[in-house]
Write an enzyme that holds these catalytic residues in place. Structure first.
Site, short mmCIF file in Angstrom:
data_model
loop_
_atom_site.label_atom_id
_atom_site.label_comp_id
_atom_site.label_asym_id
_atom_site.label_seq_id
_atom_site.Cartn_x
_atom_site.Cartn_y
_atom_site.Cartn_z
N THR A 184 0.80 -1.22 0.00
CA THR A 184 0.00 0.00 0.00
C THR A 184 0.83 1.27 0.00
O THR A 184 0.29 2.37 0.13
CB THR A 184 -0.92 0.02 1.22
OG1 THR A 184 -0.12 -0.12 2.41
CG2 THR A 184 -1.93 -1.12 1.16
N LYS A 185 2.15 1.14 -0.16
CA LYS A 185 3.03 2.31 -0.16
C LYS A 185 3.45 2.68 -1.59
O LYS A 185 3.34 1.87 -2.52
CB LYS A 185 4.27 2.04 0.70
CG LYS A 185 3.93 1.71 2.16
CD LYS A 185 3.16 2.83 2.83
CE LYS A 185 2.93 2.58 4.32
NZ LYS A 185 1.88 1.59 4.59
N VAL A 186 3.97 3.89 -1.76
CA VAL A 186 4.38 4.36 -3.08
C VAL A 186 5.43 3.42 -3.67
O VAL A 186 5.36 3.04 -4.85
CB VAL A 186 4.92 5.80 -3.00
CG1 VAL A 186 5.44 6.25 -4.37
CG2 VAL A 186 3.83 6.75 -2.51
#
Length: 360
Positions: A184-186
């Site tokens: 869910t992170k960049v």
């Protein structure tokens, strides 16, 4: 279509074709874990991305915080000063490091613990804290210089929970910044984390702690650790994610600007600098006081998913209801007003228009 629910988050990792060249390298080397060549290459690219001299890869972002605190916390002290307004993983990491969370308030402007709030909170507890855990809000860059000055003034070690800020970090010093590489992170690799710093001695210890504390002599456990490494397969995904990162960041900037255009003139506000100075995978708006329930009702009626990504504060969770705390009235007033909007590459122009109509 109007009757379809708009999802709040749809992660996207590198596709098979992008990862395949790296997987073939694993087949060639037949090294699958234990700090292999892809692990080393991913470390190097993280150093280049963040400017950190030293990087320890970990199995997840929570473990990164735990290890950094275990190395940095002042011995003989019990408390770790930390904001109540954070994802609950922060509090679990503090406990796993053998410390007791001491919850404090945050700034309504930055959504974060500031040195000024921390200094005032020092008087609220019956002893000096072992450390301060400073949380980056949803990927915003922390004020590294201000916290270095705080540590120098008060002799309280600082660790950064910069879970979503790996692409926003620059100028990291001896105070470690712990990042998450969750899907869910960049920069998502599925599951993983890292400790960034310029302290090579800390890096040597935290890296050893990811591999059973082996330090110096081969297979001699010099310090207590565990098995917190990533595999070569995870590193392969990480390298493919690095290849795609520039395009991904531009896409996230463009999507943020599309929201800004639609919300211009409305009462909601964004975090400072989001979409210009830094990007996130969890875009939040802060709605005015006394409008949060009406906003949520409109989003629900329009079939728009939303989130309180950090809940309403760690003190609202039963597992942490009895930990020490300072006055948290600011958190209680703020947390309900921070609303996570749908933010992913599947959003259409119609979706964005529908979402914008729900916001005050």
């Amino acid at each position: 279509m109007q009757n379809e629910t708009i999802k709040v988050l749809v992660p996207k990792l590198p596709e098979v074709g992008a990862v395949l060249p790296y997987l073939k390298r694993i087949d060639t080397t037949r090294i699958y874990s234990n700090y292999g060549p892809l692990n080393s290459e991913f470390l190097s690219r993280l150093r280049e991305l963040t400017g950190a001299k030293a990087v320890t890869l970990t199995s997840n972002g929570t473990t990164a915080i735990e290890l950094a605190l275990r190395v940095r916390a002042a011995p003989g002290r019990r408390y770790c000063l930390m904001p109540s307004f954070t994802f609950i993983a922060s509090a679990h990491a503090v406990c796993n490091a053998g410390l007791l969370p001491a919850l404090v308030d945050v700034s309504a402007e930055t959504l974060t613990l500031t040195p000024e709030i921390a200094e005032a909170a020092l008087e609220s507890f019956d002893e000096r804290p072992a450390a301060v855990l400073v949380v980056s809000a949803f990927g915003a860059p922390p004020d590294l210089a201000a916290w270095a000055a705080f540590e120098a003034r008060h002799d309280v070690p600082v660790v950064f929970d910069a879970a979503a800020a790996v692409t926003a970090i620059s100028g990291v010093g001896t105070q470690p910044a712990c990042v998450s590489l969750h899907a869910t992170k960049v920069l998502g690799i599925g599951e993983g984390g890292a400790i960034l710093s310029n302290d090579t001695a800390l890096n040597e210890r935290t890296t050893a702690m990811t591999g059973f504390g082996f330090l110096g002599a081969e297979r001699v456990s010099a310090i207590r650790g565990g098995n917190y490494r990533i595999s070569e397969y995870t590193a392969a995904v990480g390298l493919a994610a690095m290849d795609a990162l520039p395009a991904r960041m531009e896409q996230l900037k463009s999507l943020t600007q599309a929201y800004r255009k639609r919300l211009d003139g409305k009462a909601v506000r964004f975090q400072n600098g989001v979409g210009d100075q830094w990007v996130t995978m969890t875009l939040n708006v802060i709605v005015p006081e006394n409008t949060e329930q009406d906003t949520i009702d409109r989003l629900n009626a329009a079939k728009v998913e939303w989130r309180h990504w950090w809940g309403l504060g760690c003190h609202r969770h039963p597992a942490f209801a009895d930990v020490p705390r300072a006055d948290l009235s600011g958190t209680d007033a703020l947390a309900r007003r921070v609303i996570g909007l749908p933010f992913h590459d599947g959003l259409t122009e119609e979706n964005l228009d529908r979402i914008a109509k729900c916001l005050p």
